[in-house]
Design an enzyme around this catalytic site. Structure first.
Site, PDB file in Angstrom:
ATOM      1  N   THR A  42      36.062  32.316  31.970  1.00  0.00           N
ATOM      2  CA  THR A  42      34.544  32.125  31.955  1.00  0.00           C
ATOM      3  C   THR A  42      33.922  33.358  31.279  1.00  0.00           C
ATOM      4  OG1 THR A  42      34.272  32.671  34.029  1.00  0.00           O
ATOM      5  CG2 THR A  42      34.701  30.331  33.740  1.00  0.00           C
ATOM      6  N   VAL A  44      30.705  35.113  31.640  1.00  0.00           N
ATOM      7  CA  VAL A  44      30.153  36.396  32.465  1.00  0.00           C
ATOM      8  C   VAL A  44      31.146  36.959  33.206  1.00  0.00           C
ATOM      9  CG1 VAL A  44      28.625  36.969  34.341  1.00  0.00           C
ATOM     10  CG2 VAL A  44      28.049  35.238  32.714  1.00  0.00           C
ATOM     11  N   CYS A  45      32.449  36.322  33.898  1.00  0.00           N
ATOM     12  CA  CYS A  45      33.196  36.649  34.680  1.00  0.00           C
ATOM     13  C   CYS A  45      34.249  37.653  34.020  1.00  0.00           C
ATOM     14  CB  CYS A  45      34.219  35.807  35.181  1.00  0.00           C
ATOM     15  SG  CYS A  45      33.374  34.586  36.474  1.00  0.00           S
ATOM     16  N   THR A  46      34.399  37.384  32.555  1.00  0.00           N
ATOM     17  CA  THR A  46      35.466  38.348  31.650  1.00  0.00           C
ATOM     18  C   THR A  46      34.747  39.692  31.474  1.00  0.00           C
ATOM     19  OG1 THR A  46      36.009  36.356  30.437  1.00  0.00           O
ATOM     20  CG2 THR A  46      36.192  38.189  29.468  1.00  0.00           C
ATOM     21  N   MET A  49      34.846  41.751  34.976  1.00  0.00           N
ATOM     22  CA  MET A  49      36.364  42.068  35.276  1.00  0.00           C
ATOM     23  C   MET A  49      36.257  43.324  34.140  1.00  0.00           C
ATOM     24  SD  MET A  49      37.942  41.089  37.642  1.00  0.00           S
ATOM     25  CE  MET A  49      37.560  39.601  38.694  1.00  0.00           C
TER      26      MET A  49
END
Length: 210
Positions: A42, A44-46, A49
């Site tokens: 996804t 934003v999560c990328t 991280m």
């Protein structure tokens, strides 16, 4: 029971991208930046991280170990890490917890039903070397975290642990601090020989050594 600041971070054993860990053993005297993300692959999560990975030297300088979590599998995490490295120009090395059964997410109250009943919100737990929870923050799924604030609050916690001071609004390392009201003027003369400025009896501003 809801977790609160000052509680001992609940221990757990779980599989991660770096192999099985038990939280309290894995931490081994370090601070922990424990954070959840809604799902692999996804957008934003990328970016989150990737930013955590890019800041690895800053976390290490502060004796902090990052630990991610979502409800995806280890295999999914590992495939996604390749995307993170490619798109965020980094090499992600910190472990990501595979909480497919939602056990840790429920233990840490990371599932907020008004957002999702299966995916975690963006929870942040700052845990100190004694395994006490020192800070909690929760972001919605659509908003990425502010990593400047995460580093700032770790700096502030570590500063206030070392000396009997408090950090004012928007404090950053090198800025003036506040002598705690519980420290008498007599004791303050010993603890802060550099002196201070009294704005109010309860508001004494001092500089720390740079």
């Amino acid at each position: 029971m809801a977790l609160r600041i000052g509680d001992t971070a609940p221990d757990f054993s779980i599989d991660t991208t770096n192999g099985p860990i038990r939280l309290h053993d894995w931490a081994q005297g370090s601070w922990v930046f424990f954070f959840s993300h809604p799902a692999d692959y996804t957008p934003v999560c990328t970016t989150e991280m990737g930013r955590t990975s890019q800041l690895a030297p800053e976390f290490a300088k502060r004796n902090v170990k990052p630990l991610g979590l979502s409800t995806d599998t280890v295999e999914q995490h590992k495939g996604w890490i390749q995307d993170v490295n490619e798109t965020q120009n980094t090499v992600l090395e910190f472990p990501i917890v595979a909480d497919k059964e939602l056990k840790i997410a429920q233990l840490y109250d990371m599932i907020h039903p008004n957002e999702s009943v299966t995916a975690t919100v963006r929870s942040v737990f700052i845990i100190d070397p004694s395994m006490k929870i020192r800070l909690m923050m929760t972001y919605p799924m659509t908003v990425g975290r502010n990593f400047d604030e995460i580093l700032r609050v770790i700096d502030a916690l570590q500063t206030t642990d070392k000396q009997e001071v408090a950090c004012p609004a928007d404090w950053r390392p090198g800025n003036p601090v506040i002598i705690r009201p519980t420290v008498s003027d007599e004791d303050a003369k010993k603890k802060f020989p550099q002196g201070w400025t009294t704005l109010k009896p309860y508001l004494r501003i001092t500089e720390l050594d740079k």
